[in-house]
Design an enzyme around this catalytic site. Structure first.
Site, mmCIF file in Angstrom:
data_model
loop_
_atom_site.group_PDB
_atom_site.id
_atom_site.type_symbol
_atom_site.label_atom_id
_atom_site.label_comp_id
_atom_site.label_asym_id
_atom_site.label_seq_id
_atom_site.Cartn_x
_atom_site.Cartn_y
_atom_site.Cartn_z
ATOM 1 N N THR A 30 16.586 -0.060 5.845
ATOM 2 C CA THR A 30 16.372 1.042 4.910
ATOM 3 C C THR A 30 14.958 0.942 4.360
ATOM 4 O OG1 THR A 30 17.287 2.202 2.980
ATOM 5 C CG2 THR A 30 17.337 -0.214 2.929
ATOM 6 N N ASN A 31 14.688 1.642 3.278
ATOM 7 C CA ASN A 31 13.367 1.603 2.654
ATOM 8 C C ASN A 31 13.532 1.663 1.145
ATOM 9 O OD1 ASN A 31 13.365 4.544 1.867
ATOM 10 N ND2 ASN A 31 13.465 4.756 4.109
ATOM 11 N N ARG A 32 12.442 1.740 0.415
ATOM 12 C CA ARG A 32 12.480 1.623 -1.043
ATOM 13 C C ARG A 32 12.617 2.968 -1.752
ATOM 14 N NH1 ARG A 32 7.142 -1.268 -2.320
ATOM 15 N NH2 ARG A 32 7.878 -0.977 -4.456
ATOM 16 N N SER A 33 12.822 4.041 -1.027
ATOM 17 C CA SER A 33 12.924 5.350 -1.676
ATOM 18 C C SER A 33 14.141 5.406 -2.605
ATOM 19 C CB SER A 33 13.034 6.454 -0.627
ATOM 20 O OG SER A 33 13.246 7.710 -1.241
#
Length: 400
Positions: free
Chosen positions: A208-211
Site C-alpha cells: 500500500t502507500n501512505r495516502s
C-alpha cells in the site's frame, strides 16, 4: 456553501442541550445564527447560553417590546435563509403542521418563506403514533424537509428510535439540503476516488502507500456543497458526510470495476486516490513464513491496470481530473502525465515537502490544463484547496 442566515428553533425536549454545539458549529462555519426558543425549551437550556454562543439576542415570545421600525417575528422571518427546528418535539411538529401560531416560535415559523428543516426528537412510541406520522407527512407535503431520526439510548433509559441526530450529523444534513439549492454543479454527477489502494500479499500483509484519503474526502464534501450528486469510491472505510454515496473498495481492480460501472453516467471523475502501479503476481493463501537462514525475499510483481488512462481513452462527455503526487520535477512530470493520460485537468502536488504530503492537514497544488498556464494554489487546509479545485473544475467545464 455560502454563508447563511440561520434561524434555529429550539423546542422543549431533553435533547435541547445539543442545540448549543450546533450553534457553535454553524458559527465556526461562517454562518450567522439567531435562536428562537419556546417557553418549554428554556427549562432545559438557558437563553443566556444560546445568546452567548450565537452572539445574538434570543427570540422568546411575542410580547417582548419590538423595535419601533419592525414587527419582530416578521423581521426575523425575512432575515432567514434557512429555518431549522432542532430539536423539534411532537408538540411543535403538531403546531406547525396545522398552521398554529400562538407563540414567537410558531408565529415566526409560519411567517418564514425560506427553506425549513425539522429534526424530530421524541420517544419512539410518540414518533410512530398515527398523529405524529400524519403531521410529519403533512410537513413534507408543505415543502418542509424532515430529517431522519437516529436509534440509540433515550432519556427513558432504554434504546429505541426517535433519537435526535447529533450536531455534526445535523450540520451535514443542513449542508446537503442547502447545497441542492445553490452551487455551480447542481445535478452534475461527480465520481471521486480517495485513499491508497491495498494489494494483498498474504492474509496478513499487503502493498500500500501512505495516502490518508483526506484530499479525496475534502473534494467530495466540496463537490456536494457545490450542488453535485457525489459518489465517493474509497479504500479508507471512513463514511463521508450525509448525501454522498459511498462505495468501499480495497485494491486497484476493485476500484477499476467500481469506476467502470459508474463512468457512463458520470459528468466529472476526479481520481484523487493513490493507485498502486504494481501488485503481487501471486497471493499466498497462508501467511508466508521466513525460512531458517533466509536473508532475502523476492516478491514478483505484475502491472496493475492503468485506470485513468483507460478512462481517458473512452471518455465522451466526462470531464476527467487526475492527480500527480511527485517528489521531484513536479511540473515536468505532471505535464507528461497530463498528455499521456488524456485528462482534462491534472492536480499536481509535491508530496516530498513537509506539511503537505500524505496524511497532512494542508496541501499546496498546481492545476494543469492543456494550452493553459499552470495555476498555483498556495499552501492551505485541504478543505480550502478542495473548494478551489472544485471551483476551477466548474469554471473549466462551463466557462463564463
Amino acid at each position: 456553501m455560502s454563508a447563511l442566515h440561520i434561524a434555529l428553533y429550539v423546542t422543549g425536549g431533553i435533547a435541547a442541550y445539543k442545540a448549543a454545539p450546533l450553534v457553535r458549529a454553524f458559527i465556526k462555519a461562517g454562518h450567522s445564527v439567531r435562536v428562537v426558543m419556546t417557553a418549554h425549551a428554556t427549562e432545559f437550556i438557558t437563553p443566556l447560553t444560546m445568546a452567548t454562543l450565537s452572539q445574538q439576542p434570543v427570540a422568546l415570545d411575542n410580547f417582548a417590546p419590538p423595535r419601533p421600525s419592525e414587527v419582530s417575528h416578521i423581521a426575523l422571518a425575512d432575515w432567514t435563509d434557512v429555518a431549522i427546528a432542532y430539536p423539534a418535539t411532537a408538540n411543535f411538529i403538531a403546531k406547525i403542521a396545522n398552521g398554529l401560531a400562538d407563540d414567537m416560535a410558531s408565529t415566526t415559523w409560519l411567517a418564514t418563506t425560506a427553506p425549513r428543516i425539522v429534526f424530530p426528537a421524541m420517544n419512539g412510541h410518540m414518533l410512530h403514533q398515527a398523529a405524529t406520522e400524519r403531521n410529519l407527512n403533512q410537513l413534507g407535503t408543505d415543502g418542509v424537509v424532515v430529517a431522519p431520526t437516529g436509534t440509540g439510548f433515550l432519556a427513558e433509559g432504554y434504546t429505541g428510535e426517535g433519537r435526535l441526530l447529533e450536531p455534526a450529523a445535523a450540520q451535514d444534513f443542513v449542508t446537503y439540503v442547502m447545497s441542492r439549492r445553490q452551487g455551480r454543479l447542481q445535478d452534475v454527477h461527480v465520481v471521486i476516488t480517495a485513499g491508497g489502494t491495498q494489494e494483498p500479499i498474504d492474509p496478513v500483509r499487503r502493498l500500500t502507500n501512505r495516502s490518508s484519503g483526506k484530499m479525496g474526502y475534502a473534494l467530495a464534501a466540496a463537490a456536494l456543497q457545490a450542488g453535485a450528486n457525489v459518489t465517493l469510491i474509497s479504500t479508507t472505510g471512513r463514511q463521508p458526510p450525509f448525501g454522498i454515496t459511498y462505495v468501499p473498495v480495497t485494491d486497484v481492480r476493485q476500484m477499476q470495476q467500481a469506476l467502470t460501472a459508474r463512468f457512463a453516467a458520470s459528468d466529472i471523475v476526479i481520481m484523487a486516490a493513490a493507485v498502486a502501479d504494481w501488485r503481487p503476481a501471486r497471493v499466498a493463501q497462508e501467511k508466508i513464513k521466513k525460512q531458517p537462514g533466509q536473508e532475502t525475499w523476492q516478491l514478483d510483481l505484475v502491472r496493475n491496470p492503468d485506470i485513468i488512462a483507460g478512462l481517458g481513452a473512452q471518455k465522451t462527455h466526462q470531464f476527467l481530473v487526475g492527480f500527480a503526487a511527485e517528489t521531484q520535477d513536479l511540473i515536468a512530470n505532471a505535464e507528461k502525465k497530463l498528455a499521456a493520460k488524456h485528462v482534462d485537468m491534472l492536480v499536481a502536488n509535491d508530496v516530498g515537502k513537509p506539511g503537505i504530503g500524505f496524511g497532512a492537514e494542508d496541501n499546496a497544488v498546481v492545476l494543469l490544463q492543456s494550452g493553459t498556464a499552470p495555476q498555483y494554489l498556495p499552501k492551505a487546509p485541504k478543505t480550502t484547496i478542495a473548494a478551489q479545485v472544485i471551483s476551477a473544475i466548474a469554471a473549466a467545464r462551463t466557462p463564463d
